[in-house]
Scaffold this active site. Structure first.
Site: not given
Ligand SMILES: C[S@@+](CC[C@H](N)C(=O)[O-])C[C@H]1O[C@@H](n2cnc3c(N)ncnc32)[C@H](O)[C@@H]1O
Length: 275
Positions: A73, A77, A99
């Site tokens: 990964r 990135y 997102y």
């Molecule tokens: C790479 S991070 C991205 C976080 C994102 N940028 C944010 O602001 O929430 C990915 C992690 O965010 C959390 N995450 C992403 N989508 C989610 C969702 N729909 N519900 C809950 N947690 C979420 C999970 O812990 C996931 O493994």
């Protein structure tokens, strides 16, 4: 020093739920900038962004790098950052969309901004609504009550972190817990058993924890599953799952500091409140 370079970069967040959580300023960048470069997993959100953007570059296929031997990964990135910087260097106004919040667990935005600024381009980030913001609202948890610790799950596992079981603990990326290859998009029971073993140093196995997945479009339902810590290794986890661990013990008063503060109040003939 006046910036002579034409290219501009702004990193924005789309929020977690399609449409409703995009801030007006993020929307105006998406609509007005020359190109929107995005890595957004939800297909409806992707289509909706495409409809608003003058030009749209999707970065999702860069994840295929992880299928190549010797790549992880980290290479993905790096390539995503390079794609963003290439557009900036060509003098365009670039809006990079991620997102949630563009700066939370999103190293590409931080790398792109740092590198663009180092090369003399204007670059900044606009905040967005993150998974944590949704979690606070959906679970009705105020991080101000007991304090909050928040970290990446594998990092928690492989480093000696100091956990405070009297505060809320948020573990991100539990769906890839224990992946040392940085190639996988899932986890397995043996990794989760190790996670439970480590958490069990601080919390009893019957401590109630939450698996949280915010709905990302109107067709989805938010997941809030309450399980015992001891059952975590058997739970069904996704890449989007966030682990929420409420406090298991009460906060212990630091009597020495408390008494010193108390004395300053009494000295001034003021009335201390109960804590
Ligand atoms: C790479 S991070 C991205 C976080 C994102 N940028 C944010 O602001 O929430 C990915 C992690 O965010 C959390 N995450 C992403 N989508 C989610 C969702 N729909 N519900 C809950 N947690 C979420 C999970 O812990 C996931 O493994």
């Amino acid at each position: 020093m006046i910036n002579q370079k034409q290219g501009t970069l702004v990193c924005v967040g789309t929020g977690m739920r399609m449409a409703g959580q995009l801030t007006p300023i993020a929307q105006s960048y998406i609509e007005s900038f020359d190109v929107v470069i995005a890595t957004v997993p939800n297909i409806f959100t992707r289509k909706w962004l495409q409809g608003m953007a003058k030009e749209y570059i999707c970065l999702n296929d860069h994840y295929d790098d992880t299928k190549v031997e010797g790549k992880s990964r980290r290479d993905t990135y790096r390539r995503m950052t390079d794609t963003i910087l290439k557009e900036v260097r060509s003098g365009r106004k670039v809006c990079a969309a991620f997102y949630g919040h563009p700066g939370i667990f999103a190293c590409i935005s931080h790398m792109s901004i740092t590198e663009a600024r180092a090369e003399g381009y204007d670059a900044h980030m606009e905040p967005g609504i993150s998974a944590l913001d949704c979690l606070v609202a959906d679970l009705g948890i105020d991080p101000g009550n007991d304090g909050m610790q928040s970290m990446e799950t594998t990092q928690f596992m492989i480093y000696k972190r100091i956990v405070d079981p009297s505060s809320l603990l948020i573990l991100w990326q539990v769906g890839v817990a224990g992946d040392l290859t940085l190639k996988r998009f899932d986890t397995e029971a043996v990794h989760l058993e190790l996670l439970v073993k480590k958490l069990n140093k601080y919390y009893p196995l019957d401590h109630q924890i939450f698996l949280y997945e915010a709905a990302t479009d109107p067709l989805e339902k938010t997941r809030i599953d309450r399980i015992n810590l001891g059952d975590l290794s058997q739970a069904k986890l996704k890449q989007i799952t966030t682990l929420v661990i409420p406090p298991s013990i009460d906060m212990e008063k630091d009597q020495e500091i408390f008494d010193q503060l108390h004395a300053t109040i009494i000295e001034r003939k003021l009335e201390p409140q109960a804590f």
